[in-house]
Structures are given as structure tokens and as C-alpha cells.
Scaffold this active site. Structure first.
Site, PDB file in Angstrom:
ATOM      1  N   CYS A 213       0.857  -1.191   0.000  1.00 14.89           N
ATOM      2  CA  CYS A 213       0.000   0.000   0.000  1.00 14.89           C
ATOM      3  C   CYS A 213       0.889   1.237   0.000  1.00 14.89           C
ATOM      4  O   CYS A 213       2.025   1.189  -0.456  1.00 14.89           O
ATOM      5  CB  CYS A 213      -0.995  -0.027   1.153  1.00 14.89           C
TER       6      CYS A 213
ATOM      7  N   ARG B  81      -3.636  -0.721   5.017  1.00 18.78           N
ATOM      8  CA  ARG B  81      -4.139  -1.741   4.093  1.00 18.78           C
ATOM      9  C   ARG B  81      -3.214  -2.936   3.943  1.00 18.78           C
ATOM     10  O   ARG B  81      -3.652  -4.087   4.068  1.00 18.78           O
ATOM     11  CB  ARG B  81      -4.403  -1.120   2.712  1.00 18.78           C
TER      12      ARG B  81
ATOM     13  N   ASP C 119      -8.865   3.302   0.867  1.00 20.03           N
ATOM     14  CA  ASP C 119      -7.875   3.811   1.815  1.00 20.03           C
ATOM     15  C   ASP C 119      -8.614   4.357   3.035  1.00 20.03           C
ATOM     16  O   ASP C 119      -9.314   5.358   2.949  1.00 20.03           O
ATOM     17  CB  ASP C 119      -7.048   4.919   1.175  1.00 20.03           C
TER      18      ASP C 119
END
Length: 167
Positions: free
Chosen positions: A4, A10, A133
Site C-alpha cells: 500500500c 491496508r 484507503d
């Protein structure tokens, strides 16, 4: 390897979920799962507390001991499969790979049977497949991210199983 931006939300969430799924599939001793970020802005930081909370609420380990790190070209040649969370991450990884032989770079959500179908999943770096996100939002954003990660996890396990069986 999951990737990420900063390696605190993430990608470590995906790392934890995938490690859990590989263990459950009996592949934990054959598959190494780790995570990185395309940026060094969070270097050395632990998993975001909101991500830890979401993982714990769903019965997963919380990423104790994780420290964020930036992906390197060597990572891309040392891995078999690299799973970027967004199209932007995928493009950055492809530039970083710079034609070197190495990992298959494939967006994480291409393995989710409920994600948009865009043709050949190995060739698409499409933002419609981005994992949300959660960084700028509230806790519910982390729930969305975890759901998207879980949605693709079994497909990733099956993809890796098939690759291992083909060796």
C-alpha cells in the site's frame, strides 16, 4: 507481498488476513507473506491503531511487531507474487521493477469474485479495483477495507495453491 502507501493500514491488514487464510488452507509452512509500502513516510511505524482494532474485532492477530518499510527493487525480484492495493501502487511497482524478472504484480482485488470484472485481471491496473484507503476517515473505513481484503483472500490462496501444485 502486499503493498500500500505507507505500510501501516491496508497492506499489513492484508498480510494478517492472508497469513491466516494460508494457515487455514494448510499452506502456512509453504508460503511467506509480508507487506511493504511504496512510500517511506511511515518507516518504522507500527500498524495503525484503527487497523489493529478492526483486525482484533474480527478475530485476527493485530500485527504486533510489524514495522512499516518501503518496497525495494530487490523485494520485487525475491517475491513470486506482489499484490498492490491500488492502480497507482501497481504502476509505481512496475516502474520500480523496471523490466527486471521477478514477481507477478497483480492488483489485490482482481482475486475478488465480487469486484468489477475488467477482462484479463493480470493486465489491469484499474482504479475501480482499488482497496479503499481508510487513513483519512473513521473506524468504519477500516471495516470497508477489511471486507475488501477478505473478499479477495480466498482467491489469492487458490491462485497460490495452483502455482505451488504446478511446480
Amino acid at each position: 507481498m502486499t503493498v500500500c502507501t505507507g505500510n501501516i493500514c491496508r497492506s499489513p491488514m492484508a498480510e494478517v488476513v492472508l497469513r491466516d487464510r494460508f494457515e487455514a488452507a494448510g499452506l502456512g509452512d509453504r508460503v511467506v507473506v509480508d507487506s511493504t509500502g511504496v512510500s517511506d513516510e511511515e518507516h518504522g511505524n507500527p500498524v495503525d491503531p484503527r487497523a489493529r482494532r478492526e483486525l482484533a474485532e474480527h478475530g485476527y492477530p493485530t500485527g504486533d511487531g510489524h514495522r512499516a518499510r518501503q518496497v525495494t527493487p530487490a523485494d520485487l525480484t525475491a517475491r513470486d507474487l506482489v499484490l498492490p492495493m491500488t492502480a497507482q501502487h501497481a504502476r509505481r511497482l512496475r516502474r520500480l521493477a523496471d523490466g527486471r524478472r521477478g514477481a507477478e504484480i497483480r492488483m489485490f482485488r482482481t482475486f475478488d469474485p465480487n469486484a468489477p470484472r475488467l477482462g484479463d485481471p493480470a493486465s489491469h491496473d484499474d482504479p475501480r479495483l482499488d482497496v479503499d484507503d481508510p487513513w483519512y476517515g473513521a473506524q468504519d473505513g477500516f471495516a470497508t477495507t477489511l471486507a475488501e481484503v477478505e473478499g479477495a483472500a480466498d482467491g489469492i490462496v487458490e491462485h497460490v495453491r495452483a502455482a505451488l501444485d504446478g511446480r
